[in-house]
Write a protein that holds these residues in place. Structure first.
Motif, PDB file in Angstrom:
ATOM      1  N   MET A   1       0.848  -1.186   0.000  1.00 18.74           N
ATOM      2  CA  MET A   1       0.000   0.000   0.000  1.00 18.74           C
ATOM      3  C   MET A   1       0.889   1.243   0.000  1.00 18.74           C
ATOM      4  SD  MET A   1      -2.995   1.321  -0.162  1.00 18.74           S
ATOM      5  CE  MET A   1      -4.452   0.430   0.266  1.00 18.74           C
ATOM      6  N   ALA A   2       0.366   2.320  -0.485  1.00 27.63           N
ATOM      7  CA  ALA A   2       1.106   3.576  -0.611  1.00 27.63           C
ATOM      8  C   ALA A   2       1.391   4.207   0.745  1.00 27.63           C
ATOM      9  CB  ALA A   2       0.288   4.548  -1.458  1.00 27.63           C
ATOM     10  N   SER A   3       2.489   4.959   0.795  1.00 23.99           N
ATOM     11  CA  SER A   3       2.762   5.767   1.979  1.00 23.99           C
ATOM     12  C   SER A   3       2.202   7.166   1.708  1.00 23.99           C
ATOM     13  CB  SER A   3       4.263   5.816   2.275  1.00 23.99           C
ATOM     14  OG  SER A   3       4.963   6.414   1.223  1.00 23.99           O
ATOM     15  N   VAL A   4       1.281   7.571   2.574  1.00 27.94           N
ATOM     16  CA  VAL A   4       0.559   8.829   2.379  1.00 27.94           C
ATOM     17  C   VAL A   4       0.860   9.761   3.535  1.00 27.94           C
ATOM     18  CG1 VAL A   4      -1.686   9.919   2.008  1.00 27.94           C
ATOM     19  CG2 VAL A   4      -1.296   7.576   1.187  1.00 27.94           C
ATOM     20  N   GLY A   5       1.465  10.886   3.223  1.00 31.89           N
ATOM     21  CA  GLY A   5       1.722  11.888   4.238  1.00 31.89           C
ATOM     22  C   GLY A   5       0.528  12.798   4.402  1.00 31.89           C
TER      23      GLY A   5
END
Length: 191
Positions: A1-5
């Motif tokens: 899964m993406a890393s979302v800031g």
């Protein structure tokens, strides 16, 4: 899964982090350029747009944010975040800056003051049931460029839009206990 800031210098940070984490994203606060560099995608939360820009400049994040958005990083802005992504602002503070990238003109506080805040159920393109939208001193899109896809309207104005890797709502999906709009954003990130 993406890393979302999630831009974490001001605004609804905690709520976005909780929603994104519940959907399986690696979500973390972004306060410094090195944290921004870790992001596959970014959320710009609701809050106070002029304060957010001032803090971004103070913490040396404004130019890196502009660079990442220009280079195609998927970014989702809610309320003040929509203002930050807009190329043009009406009724902004004198000299108010944005990150830009979204070919829209937004009207700041378009629905009125804090006491004029309201909630409404909206049909949103891409979802098969209405979303409960919470509007707090919200902007609306006054004009949208040809490449901007309008996802939802309220009071005759666009309040949810998407353009390429950018998505924005003038309402606060993070407070409505409904992760579907964040899921649309994560689908955009994965796509």
């Amino acid at each position: 899964m993406a890393s979302v800031g999630v831009f974490a210098l001001q605004g609804d940070v905690r709520e976005h982090l909780a929603t994104l984490t519940a959907l399986g994203a690696e979500a973390f606060p972004v306060r410094r350029p090195d944290e921004l560099a870790r992001c596959d995608a970014l959320v710009l939360p609701g809050g106070e747009s002029t304060t957010m820009v001032k803090l971004a400049r103070t913490f040396e994040l404004l130019d890196p944010l502009r660079d990442r958005v220009r280079s195609g990083m998927p970014t989702f802005g809610t309320c003040a975040g929509m203002i930050l992504l807009a190329d043009r602002i009406l009724d902004g503070a004198v000299g108010q800056e944005t990150i830009g990238g979204l070919d829209v003109t937004v009207r700041r506080n378009a629905f009125g003051r804090q006491v004029d805040s309201f909630e409404a159920d909206l049909a949103l393109k891409g979802l098969d049931a209405p979303v409960h939208a919470v509007f707090i001193r919200a902007p609306w899109v006054e004009e949208a460029g040809a490449g901007v896809d309008v996802l939802a309207e309220a009071a005759g104005h666009p309040v949810a839009v998407r353009q390429g890797h950018l998505m924005a709502t003038s309402f606060h999906p993070e407070v409505a206990d409904d992760g579907r709009i964040h899921r649309l954003f994560l689908d955009l990130v994965q796509g």
